[in-house]
Enzyme design. Structure first.
Site, short mmCIF file in Angstrom:
data_model
loop_
_atom_site.label_atom_id
_atom_site.label_comp_id
_atom_site.label_asym_id
_atom_site.label_seq_id
_atom_site.Cartn_x
_atom_site.Cartn_y
_atom_site.Cartn_z
N HIS A 72 77.29 135.52 -33.31
CA HIS A 72 76.98 136.43 -32.19
C HIS A 72 77.07 135.63 -30.89
CE1 HIS A 72 75.84 139.33 -35.07
NE2 HIS A 72 74.54 139.41 -34.86
N CYS B 127 68.68 139.05 -35.16
CA CYS B 127 69.75 138.05 -34.99
C CYS B 127 70.37 138.08 -33.59
CB CYS B 127 70.84 138.25 -36.04
SG CYS B 127 71.45 139.94 -36.14
P1 NAP Z 1 72.38 144.58 -47.85
O1 NAP Z 1 73.53 143.63 -48.00
O2 NAP Z 1 72.63 146.04 -47.83
O3 NAP Z 1 71.33 144.24 -49.05
C1 NAP Z 1 70.23 145.02 -49.31
C2 NAP Z 1 69.36 144.47 -50.43
O4 NAP Z 1 68.24 145.37 -50.56
C3 NAP Z 1 70.04 144.41 -51.80
O5 NAP Z 1 69.55 143.31 -52.52
C4 NAP Z 1 69.56 145.71 -52.46
O6 NAP Z 1 69.53 145.67 -53.87
C5 NAP Z 1 68.14 145.78 -51.94
N1 NAP Z 1 67.60 147.12 -52.02
C6 NAP Z 1 68.16 148.28 -51.57
N2 NAP Z 1 67.35 149.33 -51.88
C7 NAP Z 1 66.27 148.81 -52.52
C8 NAP Z 1 65.09 149.38 -53.09
N3 NAP Z 1 64.88 150.70 -53.06
N4 NAP Z 1 64.21 148.56 -53.66
C9 NAP Z 1 64.41 147.21 -53.67
N5 NAP Z 1 65.51 146.61 -53.17
C10 NAP Z 1 66.42 147.40 -52.60
O7 NAP Z 1 71.54 144.25 -46.53
P2 NAP Z 1 71.45 142.86 -45.68
O8 NAP Z 1 72.53 142.81 -44.66
O9 NAP Z 1 71.29 141.72 -46.61
O10 NAP Z 1 70.11 143.13 -44.86
C11 NAP Z 1 68.85 143.12 -45.50
C12 NAP Z 1 67.75 143.18 -44.46
O11 NAP Z 1 67.85 142.07 -43.59
C13 NAP Z 1 67.80 144.44 -43.59
O12 NAP Z 1 66.47 144.85 -43.29
C14 NAP Z 1 68.51 143.95 -42.34
O13 NAP Z 1 68.15 144.71 -41.22
C15 NAP Z 1 67.96 142.54 -42.24
N6 NAP Z 1 68.80 141.63 -41.47
C16 NAP Z 1 70.15 141.48 -41.72
C17 NAP Z 1 70.88 140.57 -40.96
C18 NAP Z 1 72.34 140.30 -41.21
O14 NAP Z 1 72.88 139.46 -40.46
N7 NAP Z 1 73.00 140.93 -42.20
C19 NAP Z 1 70.26 139.84 -39.97
C20 NAP Z 1 68.90 140.01 -39.75
C21 NAP Z 1 68.19 140.90 -40.51
P3 NAP Z 1 70.73 146.34 -54.77
O15 NAP Z 1 71.90 145.40 -54.69
O16 NAP Z 1 70.12 146.39 -56.13
O17 NAP Z 1 71.02 147.69 -54.20
#
Ligand code: NAP
Length: 361
Positions: A253, A159
């Site tokens: 950002h 991002c």
């Molecule tokens: P988040 O809010 O922490 O959500 C994580 C997700 O992953 C939840 O659905 C969680 O499920 C699931 N999860 C965790 N452990 C797991 C496992 N062992 N098996 C299967 N599912 C699992 O994270 P996020 O901010 O959405 O980010 C997710 C990804 O996108 C990351 O790789 C991050 O680097 C990337 N990303 C984020 C952004 C941003 O702006 N936030 C931007 C670009 C990329 P539960 O609820 O069941 O724990």
């Protein structure tokens, strides 16, 4: 597009997953039929599983709130039998994500990913549809390696890049950009956080975001790279150097950019290129594509996070304050919405590109 695609969201309960759910609600081409997360959420309805973690400014889509969450790792057979492709945004270890995404692909299920795990796998396209749409032509090579007919992985970039790389890309093509120095001011939603879940960020600035500076310097070169046989070769110029700072902003950002050229353009030439820029996403009139991707603001105090982040549904990039610099040729600022254009929205646009170009058939 006449056909509708059945899709799944892997990581549906997370912050990016919630964005996918709201963006895909009522999407003209994609129909969400499956939601998956960790075993902690599996078996619960989406509404129960997401509970108080729901942090979008609209309600959980009616069509999804009673869907029973599947286990993203344990139910791959079931999930892939129900969908045409999945979006993936999970918080797991990098090698686990790599293996998980390959497993979906090997089940003949394309994966459009927000995760960083495969961004430097040489035959995985990392795409901003307006900039390097032609990189999806690497998919046949990837399918050959994976031994699949349909399955593949395509990813979007980090991002942090989404504000400044779109501004630099068309300038580099025309005038040759030599050096880029960028300082990014990044919102807390980029860490999956809100002010409720990260109260330390109130009235604070943190001068460190783990891994972000390396991504901000290295990923632009893959976006600017070329397909060479069965791999995408990163470009070796321009030089990028970055400092990434976390600021007390919910979404959006901002990048402060300094740039040096091989052939220095005039200010007017730069603004003309930005204002007239259109890419493959606009040519194909993809449903989530902004009509105008790059938007130059002439006012001294624009673009601002609050007034510009939602430009064209949060899918456009805003640029401003272009002026000559004492050390570099020019400096300017640019801005994009990190969880819309920078995360889920960018991935939905990539999936639309892949569908329009026949890779989801
Ligand atoms: P988040 O809010 O922490 O959500 C994580 C997700 O992953 C939840 O659905 C969680 O499920 C699931 N999860 C965790 N452990 C797991 C496992 N062992 N098996 C299967 N599912 C699992 O994270 P996020 O901010 O959405 O980010 C997710 C990804 O996108 C990351 O790789 C991050 O680097 C990337 N990303 C984020 C952004 C941003 O702006 N936030 C931007 C670009 C990329 P539960 O609820 O069941 O724990």
């Amino acid at each position: 597009m006449e056909k509708k695609f059945n899709v799944g969201i892997v990581g549906a309960t997370g912050m990016v997953g919630q964005r996918f759910a709201t963006l895909l609600d009522g999407h003209p081409w994609f129909n969400v039929v499956c939601l998956a997360a960790s075993s902690r959420s599996a078996g619960k309805t989406y509404k129960e599983a997401v509970g108080k973690k729901w942090c979008m400014d609209v309600d959980i889509p009616e069509s999804m709130k009673d869907i029973v969450i599947m286990d993203a790792t344990g139910d791959i057979d079931k999930i892939t039998s129900k969908v045409d492709f999945v979006f993936c945004a999970v918080d797991m270890k990098k090698d686990e994500i790599k293996a998980l995404e390959e497993e979906y692909a090997k089940h003949e299920c394309p994966v459009v990913s927000n995760n960083s795990a495969h961004r430097f796998t040489a035959d995985v396209p990392m795409v901003v549809p307006e900039l390097n749409a032609e990189h999806i032509n690497i998919i046949p090579a990837q399918r050959k390696r994976l031994g699949t007919k349909r399955g593949f992985i395509a990813v979007k970039s980090n991002c942090s890049l989404q504000s400044y790389v779109p501004a630099i890309f068309p300038l580099h093509e025309k005038f040759g950009v030599k050096n880029v120095l960028v300082c990014t001011y990044q919102a807390i939603s980029g860490a999956g956080k809100t002010f409720e879940t990260w109260p330390e960020m109130n009235d604070n600035v943190i001068p460190y975001i783990g891994g972000e500076e390396e991504k901000s310097e290295k990923e632009p070169l893959k976006l600017m790279g070329k397909i060479d046989g069965d791999v995408i070769k990163s470009a070796d110029a321009p030089n990028f150097t970055a400092q990434c700072i976390r600021v007390p902003v919910s979404n959006g950002h901002l990048g402060a950019v300094f740039v040096d050229f091989e052939n220095k353009p005039s200010k007017e030439e730069m603004i003309e290129i930005w204002e007239n820029f259109a890419g493959r996403a606009q040519e194909l009139e993809l449903p989530s594509a902004p009509k105008k991707f790059l938007n130059y603001f002439t006012e001294d105090d624009r673009p601002q996070i609050k007034s510009e982040r939602m430009l064209e549904n949060g899918m456009a990039v805003s640029i401003g304050r272009l002026r000559e610099d004492t050390q570099y040729d020019y400096k300017f600022v640019c801005l994009s919405h990190n969880t819309l254009r920078g995360a889920a929205g960018g991935a939905v646009l990539l999936a639309e590109l892949l569908a329009a170009e026949g890779y989801m058939d």
